[in-house]
Write a protein that holds these residues in place. Structure first.
Motif, short mmCIF file in Angstrom:
data_model
loop_
_atom_site.label_atom_id
_atom_site.label_comp_id
_atom_site.label_asym_id
_atom_site.label_seq_id
_atom_site.Cartn_x
_atom_site.Cartn_y
_atom_site.Cartn_z
N VAL A 1 -3.39 -1.90 -0.78
CA VAL A 1 -2.34 -2.77 -1.33
C VAL A 1 -1.41 -3.18 -0.20
O VAL A 1 -0.94 -2.34 0.57
CB VAL A 1 -1.54 -2.02 -2.42
CG1 VAL A 1 -0.43 -2.91 -2.96
CG2 VAL A 1 -2.47 -1.59 -3.54
N PRO A 2 -1.14 -4.51 -0.04
CA PRO A 2 -0.27 -4.96 1.06
C PRO A 2 1.12 -4.35 0.96
O PRO A 2 1.63 -4.09 -0.13
CB PRO A 2 -0.23 -6.48 0.86
CG PRO A 2 -1.43 -6.81 0.02
CD PRO A 2 -1.66 -5.62 -0.85
N GLY A 3 1.74 -4.13 2.11
CA GLY A 3 3.10 -3.62 2.14
C GLY A 3 3.17 -2.19 2.60
O GLY A 3 2.20 -1.44 2.56
N ASP A 4 4.36 -1.83 3.07
CA ASP A 4 4.61 -0.48 3.58
C ASP A 4 5.75 0.12 2.75
O ASP A 4 6.87 -0.41 2.75
CB ASP A 4 5.01 -0.54 5.05
CG ASP A 4 5.14 0.84 5.69
OD1 ASP A 4 5.32 1.81 4.93
OD2 ASP A 4 5.04 0.94 6.92
N PRO A 5 5.50 1.21 2.02
CA PRO A 5 6.57 1.79 1.20
C PRO A 5 7.77 2.25 2.02
O PRO A 5 8.90 2.23 1.53
CB PRO A 5 5.87 2.97 0.51
CG PRO A 5 4.65 3.25 1.31
CD PRO A 5 4.24 1.93 1.87
N ALA A 6 7.54 2.66 3.26
CA ALA A 6 8.66 3.09 4.10
C ALA A 6 9.60 1.93 4.38
O ALA A 6 10.83 2.08 4.35
CB ALA A 6 8.13 3.68 5.41
N ILE A 7 9.03 0.76 4.66
CA ILE A 7 9.86 -0.44 4.91
C ILE A 7 10.59 -0.84 3.64
O ILE A 7 11.76 -1.23 3.66
CB ILE A 7 8.98 -1.59 5.43
CG1 ILE A 7 8.39 -1.22 6.79
CG2 ILE A 7 9.78 -2.87 5.53
CD1 ILE A 7 7.44 -2.27 7.35
N ALA B 1 16.34 -2.66 8.20
CA ALA B 1 16.33 -1.32 8.78
C ALA B 1 15.76 -1.34 10.20
O ALA B 1 14.90 -2.17 10.52
CB ALA B 1 15.52 -0.37 7.90
N THR B 2 16.23 -0.43 11.00
CA THR B 2 15.72 -0.31 12.37
C THR B 2 14.41 0.47 12.35
O THR B 2 14.13 1.22 11.41
CB THR B 2 16.74 0.41 13.25
OG1 THR B 2 16.90 1.75 12.76
CG2 THR B 2 18.09 -0.30 13.23
N PRO B 3 13.61 0.33 13.43
CA PRO B 3 12.38 1.12 13.50
C PRO B 3 12.63 2.62 13.40
O PRO B 3 11.81 3.35 12.83
CB PRO B 3 11.80 0.73 14.87
CG PRO B 3 12.35 -0.64 15.12
CD PRO B 3 13.72 -0.63 14.53
N ALA C 1 4.34 -1.51 -6.32
CA ALA C 1 5.40 -1.04 -5.41
C ALA C 1 4.90 -0.02 -4.40
O ALA C 1 5.69 0.45 -3.57
CB ALA C 1 6.54 -0.44 -6.22
N LYS C 2 3.60 0.35 -4.50
CA LYS C 2 3.03 1.37 -3.63
C LYS C 2 3.77 2.70 -3.77
O LYS C 2 3.99 3.43 -2.79
CB LYS C 2 3.01 0.93 -2.17
CG LYS C 2 2.13 -0.29 -1.91
CD LYS C 2 1.77 -0.45 -0.46
CE LYS C 2 0.71 0.54 -0.05
NZ LYS C 2 0.18 0.28 1.31
N ASP C 3 4.16 3.00 -4.99
CA ASP C 3 4.81 4.27 -5.29
C ASP C 3 3.71 5.30 -5.56
O ASP C 3 3.35 5.59 -6.70
CB ASP C 3 5.73 4.12 -6.50
CG ASP C 3 6.78 5.22 -6.57
OD1 ASP C 3 6.51 6.31 -6.04
OD2 ASP C 3 7.86 4.98 -7.13
N PHE C 4 3.17 5.86 -4.48
CA PHE C 4 1.99 6.73 -4.56
C PHE C 4 2.13 7.91 -5.52
O PHE C 4 1.22 8.19 -6.29
CB PHE C 4 1.61 7.26 -3.17
CG PHE C 4 1.34 6.17 -2.17
CD1 PHE C 4 0.60 5.06 -2.52
CD2 PHE C 4 1.83 6.26 -0.88
CE1 PHE C 4 0.34 4.06 -1.60
CE2 PHE C 4 1.58 5.26 0.05
CZ PHE C 4 0.83 4.15 -0.32
N PRO C 5 3.24 8.63 -5.50
CA PRO C 5 3.33 9.81 -6.38
C PRO C 5 3.18 9.47 -7.86
O PRO C 5 2.53 10.22 -8.60
CB PRO C 5 4.72 10.36 -6.07
CG PRO C 5 5.02 9.90 -4.69
CD PRO C 5 4.41 8.54 -4.59
N ILE C 6 3.75 8.35 -8.30
CA ILE C 6 3.64 7.99 -9.72
C ILE C 6 2.20 7.61 -10.06
O ILE C 6 1.66 8.03 -11.08
CB ILE C 6 4.61 6.84 -10.07
CG1 ILE C 6 6.06 7.30 -9.93
CG2 ILE C 6 4.35 6.34 -11.49
CD1 ILE C 6 7.07 6.24 -10.29
N VAL C 7 1.58 6.80 -9.20
CA VAL C 7 0.20 6.38 -9.47
C VAL C 7 -0.71 7.60 -9.52
O VAL C 7 -1.53 7.75 -10.44
CB VAL C 7 -0.29 5.39 -8.39
CG1 VAL C 7 -1.76 5.04 -8.61
CG2 VAL C 7 0.55 4.12 -8.42
#
Length: 317
Positions: A34-40, A47-49, A280-286
């Motif tokens: 799935v496109p996208g980075d949950p951290a971002i 946000a900074t790196p 949303a790439k919310d891995f724990p819920i999925v």
């Protein structure tokens, strides 16, 4: 509980482990596509790196995928399904909040399928080649080919929007107002039940025809038993295992189909929850929802296997 049922329960219990591992691992790996980075997403666009890396470290997103999965699985086996990456809510609590509407819809759909499918299947077999048989088989063919999401939209338009008989969206609380909850669940359940009715009619008709053509039934006719007694007291007992098998498979299919139906009817169930979380790439819920659904499927199959020797003592497991 008989020895056969106990052996079945023990065997099914052992099967939980590999099935859960395979199902949740496949979903976990697919989520990486799935496109996208949950951290971002959590850190924000500005946000900074360094902040993004801190988020990754906080949620173990900087670990290899298999390490992340292994940590989650170990916690899940202890009853800890982690917390949502986006909201921070406990995943177990979220699932328990969203599970009742889904189970209610599935249960109602199964009840409708059995209540309509069994009489239709029996009448179709009894009147083989007649008008009732033709109508029943035609309805079964239509029911299997009919997409449940399309039927759901038709029911919403006709019974909810145009005639205001049933609510178009939402769900009621089964604990606070059971009748209102059933009222909300009727249209979604009816949308799901169309295919279930068709499957029960086809399978039951086929099994009954085979039994009714057997030497055993011909002997019962020769003894003077009425056709109704032969069908309901003898033939139905012989096809009970077939009916149980179809019911078990139907539960599995309905549980998966609720994802689409809940989206159409805006129902706050686990189907809607997993769709939102996957986007949303919310891995724990999925992962938590998949874990729950796998357990429900295994539990349903276990119940069916335990019922086999009860309905038909000839069955040994």
């Amino acid at each position: 509980m008989s020895g056969a049922a106990l052996r079945t329960s023990a065997w099914r219990g052992l099967q939980v482990i590999p099935v859960v591992i395979i199902a949740t691992l496949v979903v976990f790996l697919l989520l990486q596509l799935v496109p996208g980075d949950p951290a971002i997403t959590l850190a924000g666009e500005n946000a900074t790196p360094e902040q993004i890396e801190q988020i990754r470290a906080l949620y173990n997103l900087d670990q290899p995928l298999l390490v992340q999965y292994g940590q989650w699985l170990l916690n899940a086996m202890q009853g800890d399904l982690a917390r949502s990456l986006m909201s921070g809510e406990d995943v177990t609590r979220l699932i328990l909040q969203n599970l009742p509407p889904t189970l209610l819809i599935v249960t109602c759909a199964m009840a409708i399928s059995l209540a309509i499918g069994i009489p239709l299947g029996v009448m179709s077999a009894i009147h083989r080649g007649g008008v009732l048989d033709t109508i029943a088989t035609a309805l079964a063919s239509v029911g299997i080919a009919l997409p449940n999401f399309w039927l759901g939209m038709i029911l919403i338009n006709f019974l909810a929007l145009q005639n205001n008989i049933f609510p178009a969206t939402g769900a009621g609380s089964l604990l606070q107002d059971p009748l209102n909850a059933l009222w909300y669940a009727f249209l979604p359940a009816l949308s799901l039940a169309a295919g279930g009715v068709a499957e029960i009619v086809r399978q039951l008709r086929s099994a009954l025809l085979e039994v009714l053509d057997s030497q055993h039934v011909r002997t019962l006719h020769a003894k003077g038993l009425s056709p109704a007694r032969i069908v309901w007291q003898h033939a139905m007992k012989n096809v009970s295992t077939t009916l149980l098998t179809v019911t078990g498979l139907l539960f599995n299919r309905l549980l998966g189909a609720t994802v689409v139906i809940e989206a159409i009817f805006a129902i706050p169930g686990i189907g809607s929850l997993i769709v939102r979380s996957a986007i949303a790439k919310d891995f724990p819920i999925v992962q938590g929802v998949v874990f729950t659904m796998v357990l429900l499927v295994i539990l349903g199959n276990l119940i069916i296997d335990v019922l086999y020797p009860i309905f038909d003592p000839r069955v040994e497991r």
